[in-house]
Design a protein around this motif. Sequence first.
Motif, PDB file in Angstrom:
ATOM      1  N   LEU A  35       0.725  -1.234   0.003  1.00 52.14           N
ATOM      2  CA  LEU A  35       0.126  -0.165   0.120  1.00 52.14           C
ATOM      3  C   LEU A  35       0.971   1.342   0.060  1.00 52.14           C
ATOM      4  O   LEU A  35       2.030   1.127   0.466  1.00 52.14           O
ATOM      5  CB  LEU A  35      -0.927  -0.112   1.136  1.00 52.14           C
ATOM      6  CG  LEU A  35      -2.070  -1.195   1.362  1.00 52.14           C
ATOM      7  CD1 LEU A  35      -2.423  -1.107   2.747  1.00 52.14           C
ATOM      8  CD2 LEU A  35      -2.813  -1.076   0.486  1.00 52.14           C
ATOM      9  N   GLU A  36       0.330   2.359  -0.591  1.00 51.24           N
ATOM     10  CA  GLU A  36       0.842   3.654  -0.312  1.00 51.24           C
ATOM     11  C   GLU A  36      -0.045   4.208   0.696  1.00 51.24           C
ATOM     12  O   GLU A  36      -1.325   4.276   0.628  1.00 51.24           O
ATOM     13  CB  GLU A  36       0.793   4.360  -1.764  1.00 51.24           C
ATOM     14  CG  GLU A  36       1.902   3.955  -2.718  1.00 51.24           C
ATOM     15  CD  GLU A  36       1.443   4.192  -4.005  1.00 51.24           C
ATOM     16  OE1 GLU A  36       0.426   5.107  -4.417  1.00 51.24           O
ATOM     17  OE2 GLU A  36       1.829   3.602  -4.979  1.00 51.24           O
ATOM     18  N   ASN A  39      -0.562   9.664   4.404  1.00 55.62           N
ATOM     19  CA  ASN A  39      -0.590  10.295   5.371  1.00 55.62           C
ATOM     20  C   ASN A  39      -0.005   9.710   6.819  1.00 55.62           C
ATOM     21  O   ASN A  39      -0.425   9.938   8.025  1.00 55.62           O
ATOM     22  CB  ASN A  39      -2.131  10.448   5.842  1.00 55.62           C
ATOM     23  CG  ASN A  39      -2.741  11.281   4.481  1.00 55.62           C
ATOM     24  OD1 ASN A  39      -2.216  12.468   4.283  1.00 55.62           O
ATOM     25  ND2 ASN A  39      -3.654  11.062   3.934  1.00 55.62           N
ATOM     26  N   GLY A  40       0.586   8.455   6.520  1.00 57.48           N
ATOM     27  CA  GLY A  40       1.027   7.502   7.657  1.00 57.48           C
ATOM     28  C   GLY A  40       0.166   7.015   8.492  1.00 57.48           C
ATOM     29  O   GLY A  40       0.187   6.951  10.051  1.00 57.48           O
ATOM     30  N   LEU A  41      -0.992   6.824   8.050  1.00 56.58           N
ATOM     31  CA  LEU A  41      -2.120   6.286   8.944  1.00 56.58           C
ATOM     32  C   LEU A  41      -1.869   4.896   9.479  1.00 56.58           C
ATOM     33  O   LEU A  41      -2.538   4.498  10.462  1.00 56.58           O
ATOM     34  CB  LEU A  41      -3.521   6.576   8.305  1.00 56.58           C
ATOM     35  CG  LEU A  41      -3.708   7.825   7.990  1.00 56.58           C
ATOM     36  CD1 LEU A  41      -5.149   8.056   7.202  1.00 56.58           C
ATOM     37  CD2 LEU A  41      -4.021   8.859   9.136  1.00 56.58           C
ATOM     38  N   LEU A  42      -0.969   4.377   8.700  1.00 51.75           N
ATOM     39  CA  LEU A  42      -0.745   2.963   9.156  1.00 51.75           C
ATOM     40  C   LEU A  42       0.498   2.780   9.973  1.00 51.75           C
ATOM     41  O   LEU A  42       0.961   1.695   9.938  1.00 51.75           O
ATOM     42  CB  LEU A  42      -0.502   1.909   7.931  1.00 51.75           C
ATOM     43  CG  LEU A  42      -2.002   1.836   7.036  1.00 51.75           C
ATOM     44  CD1 LEU A  42      -1.492   1.005   5.934  1.00 51.75           C
ATOM     45  CD2 LEU A  42      -3.097   1.394   7.902  1.00 51.75           C
ATOM     46  N   SER A  43       0.859   3.976  10.615  1.00 52.34           N
ATOM     47  CA  SER A  43       2.049   3.733  11.308  1.00 52.34           C
ATOM     48  C   SER A  43       2.161   2.951  12.460  1.00 52.34           C
ATOM     49  O   SER A  43       3.197   2.631  13.164  1.00 52.34           O
ATOM     50  CB  SER A  43       2.605   5.295  11.564  1.00 52.34           C
ATOM     51  OG  SER A  43       1.596   6.069  12.472  1.00 52.34           O
ATOM     52  N   SER A  44       0.860   2.697  13.039  1.00 58.34           N
ATOM     53  CA  SER A  44       0.881   1.926  14.267  1.00 58.34           C
ATOM     54  C   SER A  44       0.987   0.621  13.766  1.00 58.34           C
ATOM     55  O   SER A  44       1.100  -0.315  14.782  1.00 58.34           O
ATOM     56  CB  SER A  44      -0.461   2.262  14.848  1.00 58.34           C
ATOM     57  OG  SER A  44      -1.489   1.474  13.982  1.00 58.34           O
ATOM     58  N   GLY A  77      -1.708   2.424  -3.966  1.00 61.24           N
ATOM     59  CA  GLY A  77      -0.813   1.177  -4.273  1.00 61.24           C
ATOM     60  C   GLY A  77      -1.803   0.008  -4.714  1.00 61.24           C
ATOM     61  O   GLY A  77      -2.847   0.064  -5.178  1.00 61.24           O
ATOM     62  N   GLU A  78      -1.144  -1.430  -4.319  1.00 63.81           N
ATOM     63  CA  GLU A  78      -1.728  -2.443  -4.631  1.00 63.81           C
ATOM     64  C   GLU A  78      -2.383  -3.218  -3.440  1.00 63.81           C
ATOM     65  O   GLU A  78      -1.787  -3.112  -2.301  1.00 63.81           O
ATOM     66  CB  GLU A  78      -0.764  -3.100  -5.549  1.00 63.81           C
ATOM     67  CG  GLU A  78      -0.566  -4.780  -5.119  1.00 63.81           C
ATOM     68  CD  GLU A  78       0.802  -5.254  -5.423  1.00 63.81           C
ATOM     69  OE1 GLU A  78       0.649  -6.272  -6.168  1.00 63.81           O
ATOM     70  OE2 GLU A  78       1.894  -4.834  -5.222  1.00 63.81           O
ATOM     71  N   ILE A  79      -3.462  -3.791  -3.659  1.00 64.56           N
ATOM     72  CA  ILE A  79      -3.924  -4.805  -2.589  1.00 64.56           C
ATOM     73  C   ILE A  79      -3.353  -6.209  -2.908  1.00 64.56           C
ATOM     74  O   ILE A  79      -3.441  -6.703  -3.965  1.00 64.56           O
ATOM     75  CB  ILE A  79      -5.342  -4.963  -2.743  1.00 64.56           C
ATOM     76  CG1 ILE A  79      -6.096  -3.488  -2.366  1.00 64.56           C
ATOM     77  CG2 ILE A  79      -5.964  -6.072  -1.846  1.00 64.56           C
ATOM     78  CD1 ILE A  79      -7.539  -3.633  -2.651  1.00 64.56           C
ATOM     79  N   ARG A  80      -2.270  -6.758  -1.951  1.00 67.52           N
ATOM     80  CA  ARG A  80      -1.763  -7.891  -2.217  1.00 67.52           C
ATOM     81  C   ARG A  80      -2.399  -9.254  -1.535  1.00 67.52           C
ATOM     82  O   ARG A  80      -3.178  -9.112  -0.745  1.00 67.52           O
ATOM     83  CB  ARG A  80      -0.271  -7.866  -1.256  1.00 67.52           C
ATOM     84  CG  ARG A  80       0.617  -6.939  -1.998  1.00 67.52           C
ATOM     85  CD  ARG A  80       1.987  -7.132  -1.533  1.00 67.52           C
ATOM     86  NE  ARG A  80       2.910  -6.076  -1.857  1.00 67.52           N
ATOM     87  CZ  ARG A  80       4.120  -5.907  -1.741  1.00 67.52           C
ATOM     88  NH1 ARG A  80       4.664  -6.567  -0.703  1.00 67.52           N
ATOM     89  NH2 ARG A  80       4.913  -5.217  -2.127  1.00 67.52           N
ATOM     90  N   PRO A  81      -2.157 -10.231  -2.316  1.00 62.53           N
ATOM     91  CA  PRO A  81      -2.965 -11.478  -2.024  1.00 62.53           C
ATOM     92  C   PRO A  81      -2.535 -12.057  -0.530  1.00 62.53           C
ATOM     93  O   PRO A  81      -3.094 -12.804  -0.117  1.00 62.53           O
ATOM     94  CB  PRO A  81      -2.293 -12.480  -3.009  1.00 62.53           C
ATOM     95  CG  PRO A  81      -1.795 -11.650  -4.092  1.00 62.53           C
ATOM     96  CD  PRO A  81      -1.278 -10.460  -3.430  1.00 62.53           C
ATOM     97  N   SER A  82      -1.435 -11.220  -0.001  1.00 67.15           N
ATOM     98  CA  SER A  82      -1.163 -11.698   1.379  1.00 67.15           C
ATOM     99  C   SER A  82      -2.406 -11.595   2.321  1.00 67.15           C
ATOM    100  O   SER A  82      -2.486 -12.523   3.341  1.00 67.15           O
ATOM    101  CB  SER A  82      -0.236 -10.955   1.930  1.00 67.15           C
ATOM    102  OG  SER A  82      -0.296  -9.590   1.617  1.00 67.15           O
TER     103      SER A  82
END
Length: 477
Positions: A35-36, A39-44, A77-82
């Motif tokens: 993902l891109e 805003n750094g919202l996934l920084s946690s 960005g991209e949604i990965r199959p993980s």
Amino acid sequence: MLCFLCLEIVCLCNSDGSICRELERKALVDFKQGLEDPNGLLSSWIGLDCCSWTGVGCDNHTGHIVRIDLHNFILGGEIRPSVLVLNHLRYMDLSGNSFEDNRIPAFLGSLVSLQYLNLSYAGFSGYVPHQLGNLARLHYLDLSSNSLHVIGSHWLTNLSSLQYLNLDGVNHSKATNVLKVLNTLPLISEIHLHGCELHIPLSLGAHINFTNLRFLDLAHNYINSTIPLWLFQLSGLEYLDLSHNNFQDLIPHAIGKLTSLKVLNLRNNGDLQYNKVPSIRLPPTLGELCNLSILTLSDNNYIPSDLNGLGEIFSGCIKNSLEELYWSGANLTGQLPIWLANLKSLKTLDLSFNSLYGSFIQFQLPSMQELSLGENQLNGTIPKYLGQLFPKLVKLDLSYNNLAGILTEAHFDNLTKLESLDMNSNAFELILRPEWVPPLELKYLDMSDCKLGPKISIMASKVEEHFLSFNVKYKHY
Ligand SMILES: *[C@@H]1O[C@H](CO)[C@@H](O)[C@H](O)[C@H]1NC(C)=O
Ligand SMILES: *[C@@H]1O[C@H](CO)[C@@H](O)[C@H](O)[C@H]1NC(C)=O
Ligand SMILES: *[C@@H]1O[C@H](CO)[C@@H](O)[C@H](O)[C@H]1NC(C)=O
Ligand SMILES: *[C@@H]1O[C@H](CO)[C@@H](O)[C@H](O)[C@H]1NC(C)=O
Ligand SMILES: *[C@@H]1O[C@H](CO)[C@@H](O)[C@H](O)[C@H]1NC(C)=O
Ligand SMILES: *[C@@H]1O[C@H](CO)[C@@H](O)[C@H](O)[C@H]1NC(C)=O
Ligand SMILES: *[C@@H]1O[C@H](CO)[C@@H](O)[C@H](O)[C@H]1NC(C)=O
Ligand SMILES: *[C@@H]1O[C@H](CO)[C@@H](O)[C@H](O)[C@H]1NC(C)=O
Ligand SMILES: *[C@@H]1O[C@H](CO)[C@@H](O)[C@H](O)[C@H]1NC(C)=O
Ligand SMILES: *[C@@H]1O[C@H](CO)[C@@H](O)[C@H](O)[C@H]1NC(C)=O
């Protein structure tokens, strides 16, 4: 036994006491890497305790991730199959992101535990992968407001748990039978197909199932057939929006069968024929819709145009529950009808852009909050003490009529909730004391083209000053 307990504890708890499962944590880390996140919202999303990461929810007993809610994170960005490792996921909300020009990944159809999937406003384009039809436990599916197409509607066949479907804006020009397929889903109760280039079948076959259908939005579809009769068999329907189509014979008698209806929108059925205003007649059975709360008939030419013949239609119920009536731009003529007085619950009345003439309303409408009568030919004066006729009035639009007479403070007495007053382009004369204090809530006032009384300069500057302090757009003569 003890050993087994130990294993169980080791299995469920990490060294820091969190219950996040290692495999699922790693999958999330990989998912994040695709993902891109400007805003750094996934920084946690660091450390071992993935159950405490923003937007992630775990089952408290098993530790499995059951919920991902990343709505309005503006991710790209991209949604990965993980993400497929999260095979206990029940809830996934990726709405309000910007996966610009990405397709919806077909592998999402393998997340078979999903009950809720929201991909609306996410920038997806291309075809809706038919693999989403494998999500047999889905209750909610929202794909609205992307740039999507479907080929056929067969993919919906196996969504047997589906209760809510929103495909607003999904291009259905290559799918002719979506409503036929939805008719086979036993639990479906809410269908949004707004702006879909939809084909609506005149027949659904032998059985009209739709037993739970409460909400149906078919607006903005350029539909130019008659209204199919199967629609009037949906006796549980509470919300029906057919606006912005081109239905012929707009309201048949059978409408009276929709006794549960609360909201009916028939606005503007003339999209394809810009030069011809579509016309409607109202069948008396409309008056049997005693649960109706919001009725929109605007932008259809009404035949026979004079509202005064309609008394019965709006008084067919012991208790009339109509709260909002929108009927502007409909070539209505005649005087304001007396049957309006029966609509004791009416909060909003919009009769603007018609050719109504004669005097202003003289009776009390105790619930009225928004009254729009602009752009008609009303004449005469308006009664003193508007506050007694409409004690709850918030918005009053009388602009572009031929109303006249002297307005004093008494007219505005007790209009304690008034926020917006438009008297533009009439022949009013305004006589207010310099120290007049307008209703406190007033935020918008337009009195252009009103004659102002003798103490104009003092009054105007005072009033203006007062209004400015309430951020009012005040225009004076
Ligand atoms: C887990 O427990 C917390 C606190 O007791 C609660 O707020 C949360 O909703 C629970 N999560 C689930 C998925 O049940
Ligand atoms: C899906 O997400 C959008 C935007 O966040 C929201 O407005 C909508 O209500 C959601 N749909 C459902 C079915 O919850
Ligand atoms: C629906 O499910 C049945 C049985 O699992 C399967 O045979 C069929 O191909 C499915 N239909 C679609 C359209 O996916
Ligand atoms: C919908 O799809 C058809 C054919 O695929 C296309 O001609 C049409 O322009 C599309 N409509 C919109 C609004 O993009
Ligand atoms: C209506 O529902 C019944 C029972 O669920 C089903 O057998 C029938 O095929 C359905 N009819 C249509 C037209 O889908
Ligand atoms: C509806 O529109 C389609 C395509 O524009 C046209 O072929 C058809 O004749 C129209 N039907 C009616 C009843 O006007
Ligand atoms: C109004 O709706 C209620 C359920 O909300 C229903 O029981 C009642 O029959 C409806 N009224 C009419 C006149 O159909
Ligand atoms: C409006 O109604 C009048 C009759 O009251 C009719 O003569 C006129 O043609 C109608 N206007 C339009 C645009 O249909
Ligand atoms: C209002 O207009 C009607 C016809 O348009 C006219 O007969 C009537 O005299 C007018 N009333 C007033 C008070 O001007
Ligand atoms: C305004 O309200 C007050 C208090 O409710 C009442 O005494 C007064 O008569 C009202 N004035 C008008 C003009 O309605």
